[in-house]
Design a protein around this motif. Sequence first.
Motif, PDB file in Angstrom:
ATOM      1  N   ASP A 142       0.866  -1.178   0.000  1.00 22.13           N
ATOM      2  CA  ASP A 142       0.000   0.000   0.000  1.00 22.13           C
ATOM      3  C   ASP A 142       0.907   1.233   0.000  1.00 22.13           C
ATOM      4  O   ASP A 142       1.368   1.676   1.051  1.00 22.13           O
ATOM      5  N   PRO A 143       1.164   1.811  -1.180  1.00 24.43           N
ATOM      6  CA  PRO A 143       2.149   2.900  -1.297  1.00 24.43           C
ATOM      7  C   PRO A 143       1.562   4.260  -0.927  1.00 24.43           C
ATOM      8  O   PRO A 143       1.558   5.189  -1.740  1.00 24.43           O
TER       9      PRO A 143
ATOM     10  N   SER B  56       8.773   6.864  -1.368  1.00 22.27           N
ATOM     11  CA  SER B  56       8.588   6.478  -2.765  1.00 22.27           C
ATOM     12  C   SER B  56       9.794   5.682  -3.261  1.00 22.27           C
ATOM     13  O   SER B  56       9.639   4.698  -3.994  1.00 22.27           O
ATOM     14  N   ASP B  57      10.983   6.088  -2.822  1.00 21.47           N
ATOM     15  CA  ASP B  57      12.174   5.298  -3.162  1.00 21.47           C
ATOM     16  C   ASP B  57      12.079   3.888  -2.571  1.00 21.47           C
ATOM     17  O   ASP B  57      12.463   2.903  -3.219  1.00 21.47           O
ATOM     18  N   MET B  58      11.594   3.793  -1.349  1.00 25.60           N
ATOM     19  CA  MET B  58      11.452   2.469  -0.737  1.00 25.60           C
ATOM     20  C   MET B  58      10.403   1.640  -1.479  1.00 25.60           C
ATOM     21  O   MET B  58      10.593   0.438  -1.688  1.00 25.60           O
ATOM     22  N   VAL B  59       9.324   2.270  -1.868  1.00 22.35           N
ATOM     23  CA  VAL B  59       8.317   1.550  -2.658  1.00 22.35           C
ATOM     24  C   VAL B  59       8.950   0.992  -3.925  1.00 22.35           C
ATOM     25  O   VAL B  59       8.757  -0.183  -4.270  1.00 22.35           O
ATOM     26  N   ASP B  60       9.735   1.823  -4.587  1.00 20.86           N
ATOM     27  CA  ASP B  60      10.415   1.357  -5.810  1.00 20.86           C
ATOM     28  C   ASP B  60      11.308   0.153  -5.504  1.00 20.86           C
ATOM     29  O   ASP B  60      11.367  -0.805  -6.273  1.00 20.86           O
ATOM     30  N   THR B  61      12.010   0.223  -4.375  1.00 22.50           N
ATOM     31  CA  THR B  61      12.857  -0.900  -3.958  1.00 22.50           C
ATOM     32  C   THR B  61      12.027  -2.155  -3.701  1.00 22.50           C
ATOM     33  O   THR B  61      12.382  -3.263  -4.118  1.00 22.50           O
ATOM     34  N   LEU B  62      10.920  -1.964  -3.009  1.00 22.36           N
ATOM     35  CA  LEU B  62      10.100  -3.124  -2.620  1.00 22.36           C
ATOM     36  C   LEU B  62       9.472  -3.822  -3.824  1.00 22.36           C
ATOM     37  O   LEU B  62       9.162  -5.014  -3.763  1.00 22.36           O
TER      38      LEU B  62
END
Lengths: 274, 274, 274
Positions: free
Chosen positions: B99-100, B111-117
């Motif tokens: 859930d971003p 948002s960077d972490m979402v991209d990583t995940l």
Amino acid sequence: MYNSSNIIAYVIDAWQKLQQQTPLVQCITNSVAANYAANVLLAAGASPAMIDNPFEAESFTQISAALSINMGTPTSEQMQAMQISAQTANKQQIPWVLDPVGYGAILKWRSDMVDTLLQYHPAVIRGNASEISALAGNITQAKGVDSTLKSDDMFQLAQSLLSKTSCVAISGENDYILSNTMTCIVKIRGGSHLQPKITATGCALGALIAAYCAVAPVHIAAIAAHVHFAIAGKLAYDQAQTIGSFNTMFMDYIHMMDANLIQQYACIELISDD
Amino acid sequence: MYNSSNIIAYVIDAWQKLQQQTPLVQCITNSVAANYAANVLLAAGASPAMIDNPFEAESFTQISAALSINMGTPTSEQMQAMQISAQTANKQQIPWVLDPVGYGAILKWRSDMVDTLLQYHPAVIRGNASEISALAGNITQAKGVDSTLKSDDMFQLAQSLLSKTSCVAISGENDYILSNTMTCIVKIRGGSHLQPKITATGCALGALIAAYCAVAPVHIAAIAAHVHFAIAGKLAYDQAQTIGSFNTMFMDYIHMMDANLIQQYACIELISDD
Amino acid sequence: MYNSSNIIAYVIDAWQKLQQQTPLVQCITNSVAANYAANVLLAAGASPAMIDNPFEAESFTQISAALSINMGTPTSEQMQAMQISAQTANKQQIPWVLDPVGYGAILKWRSDMVDTLLQYHPAVIRGNASEISALAGNITQAKGVDSTLKSDDMFQLAQSLLSKTSCVAISGENDYILSNTMTCIVKIRGGSHLQPKITATGCALGALIAAYCAVAPVHIAAIAAHVHFAIAGKLAYDQAQTIGSFNTMFMDYIHMMDANLIQQYACIELISDD
């Protein structure tokens, strides 16, 4: 000698002292329970403060009447605060309650901290049957943070923990209180099957035990908190059988508790420990 | 081939399995949603555990039936836990939901972490139209964490995300579920206009999708969770039009859901994707 | 010149602007208040976002219409976020509200941070009488985070804080608003004695002041938020005298507020400051 009748009288006395003294209770608790536990303490008559950082832990514990430590969702800073506050409480003879949420092999970080905290002599250890069993050295079948063991099967194991604490409180369908002060085990019935469907009720119960510890002997405090919860749960369920409404009514009855309700509805049974 | 009638049958089946299995669902969520999401999962039939520290994330994810990761109010430790748990879930083929919350240029850290995940293959990505749109590469008009785009305009953009996940769920006035498994888009109606006025309902919905993922195929899980929410919201609003009472009734109906209510009230429409 | 009649007109105007603009309000608040404050802001008409990490604080404050900083249960990361956001708000002339929960000698870590934050010119400082008194340099008798001083005795002390902020709001049995803009002190009556028995009401009030600051002059914003709370508390108590039901109704009336209710129920009194 204790019997169910004089225990109820002690519970009523503890409840009255809670109203008169509104003790300051420091709670280091989890993100799920923070709001709920604070509301339960306020409704019950105590003055909660969720001070959980290591930079203020020592000075705040020193002015608190009791301390509640709950392992639900610890952070590194909370872990430091727990150790400082437990140590301070022990040094100053401030009673504190340990709720080892999720204790067991899977959740090693918190379990190691629980083991560390035990050296600071918690007044009460409270948990569900799985947690108490694991803490007593049994290999447990816990599923996440909810218990899969019945408290009825478990209370004898808990005896061994009385070398580390004055009192062990096991919550479940029936609740059991064991203490160094009593030769019997106290069984408390009541509540509602909806309570386990509401998150953080166990955590709030731990905080309420701490509140009662500020005004009564440890074993009476544990019994009083469980009776308070059991009656509120029973009366709430009599009026509201759906989960949301039950939760609202439960908070109502935590607040509306009085000597008459305790006298009328407390279900206490003494079990010989032999 | 799917039609609204056999989808409803699958949803009922998923709901029944949720009751039978009470799957353990790990939630790494925000401070606003922690209590609410746990209560929704308990009421719906699952067993939630909000384990969100990096020191226990790996071992806990391994025993969980599903995982929910929500970006609401991340801390550094939660961020580490998210990465460990998503990686573990991916390795062990445990379904997990992303859930971003607030994804976009303003909130770069998350948002960077979402991209990583995304490299750990979430089973479902769920969000409002602004978040899904931003994640799909569109320049969004989000205002804080609430959406300003209509889901109706947006669902085609979401198709592009199906290279990174098996299922995309967009919540809004109408909800849309897109999946690699279905050639159509599933539109779900229901709920109440009061739901966006209650914080953390979207976050709790993400956690509920994860719970259903533990017992059903991913696209059915996403549909089932949205149907569960939509019916509970509709029935709650039928009885309570004020926000506090609605919220209480909403939790009641999350808990009182059953096969008959799903059969009677599910509003599912299949939209051709051509 | 202000009188209670034109102040009520300004409050109605502020409430209407809040509905029209639904301003984005960043809240850095405590674990107890996060859910409750977000729900109060949503119910009142604002758009809350609990962005409280230092990595996104600057960019998010820049797009916010107002900021609320609450010292309830600070973490190290929140402390960094507070400083960044307060500094950013000050630079960008975004109004922000400081709620110095627990300020005093015992809780030194947060009190030092409050002292630091004062250089960033909060639009409003709000607290109970103990906190405001301590912040004004008085040796206070606070018990934990609850006030033991009557607001009636205290408002004169608060005058000295007007060198550091445009407005001081003291909540208690009666509320008092002091401002650089007004030559009088505004006393607001209403609410219910049950409000202090519900945790985080004060914290939510601070967030609501911030929301009103986004749409109205600072002193009107503070008055409007207190009037909004006082009326909702009074009307809720008229219908529900038990704590759980009161809390539900309170949220209902926060949401159902309108110009007529404000006109009919606002209890404002102007006290000469001489």
